[in-house]
Scaffold this motif. Structure first.
Motif, PDB file in Angstrom:
ATOM      1  N   ASN A  25       0.874  -1.163   0.000  1.00  0.00           N
ATOM      2  CA  ASN A  25       0.000   0.000   0.000  1.00  0.00           C
ATOM      3  C   ASN A  25       0.919   1.223   0.000  1.00  0.00           C
ATOM      4  O   ASN A  25       1.464   1.589   1.048  1.00  0.00           O
ATOM      5  CB  ASN A  25      -0.903  -0.022   1.235  1.00  0.00           C
ATOM      6  N   HIS A  27       0.366   4.375  -0.295  1.00  0.00           N
ATOM      7  CA  HIS A  27      -0.067   5.501   0.543  1.00  0.00           C
ATOM      8  C   HIS A  27       0.430   5.302   1.980  1.00  0.00           C
ATOM      9  O   HIS A  27       0.935   6.235   2.601  1.00  0.00           O
ATOM     10  CB  HIS A  27      -1.594   5.649   0.532  1.00  0.00           C
ATOM     11  N   GLU A  30       4.110   6.031   2.248  1.00  0.00           N
ATOM     12  CA  GLU A  30       4.401   7.467   2.232  1.00  0.00           C
ATOM     13  C   GLU A  30       4.071   8.159   3.542  1.00  0.00           C
ATOM     14  O   GLU A  30       4.731   9.133   3.906  1.00  0.00           O
ATOM     15  CB  GLU A  30       3.671   8.129   1.073  1.00  0.00           C
TER      16      GLU A  30
END
Length: 97
Positions: A25, A27, A30
């Motif tokens: 994943n 996201h 990050e």
């Protein structure tokens, strides 16, 4: 954490090859804070994913319950592939019980 750091040689994620990068994943990668504790979690996850299952699990078992939970929570947040997440959870259950 920047994707470049996550997949770097330092974290050993580069050893996974391109075919395994679909499981993450991005996201969650990050928004993961770039610090030594999280880099250790990523390194342990990379070891697990390349097939070195027992070493990271024994290392995690030596941690406090809170630290163990935080490591596994991070791992589960980083993996988006249901099959890989299921495999991970079953491995953890078998190892601990």
């Amino acid at each position: 954490m920047k994707i470049e750091i996550f997949v770097s040689d330092e974290n050993h994620m580069a050893n996974l090859g391109e075919q395994l990068h679909y499981i993450f994943n991005y996201h969650e990668i990050e928004v993961l804070e770039d610090n030594m504790a999280n880099r250790e979690k990523v390194l342990l996850l990379s070891q697990y994913l390349v097939g070195n299952v027992e070493d990271p699990l024994y290392f995690i078992k030596s941690k406090t319950y809170k630290e163990q939970f935080e490591i596994f929570e991070t791992w589960c947040s980083l993996i988006k592939c249901p099959e890989e997440l299921s495999r991970l959870c079953l491995t953890i259950f078998k190892f601990y019980y």
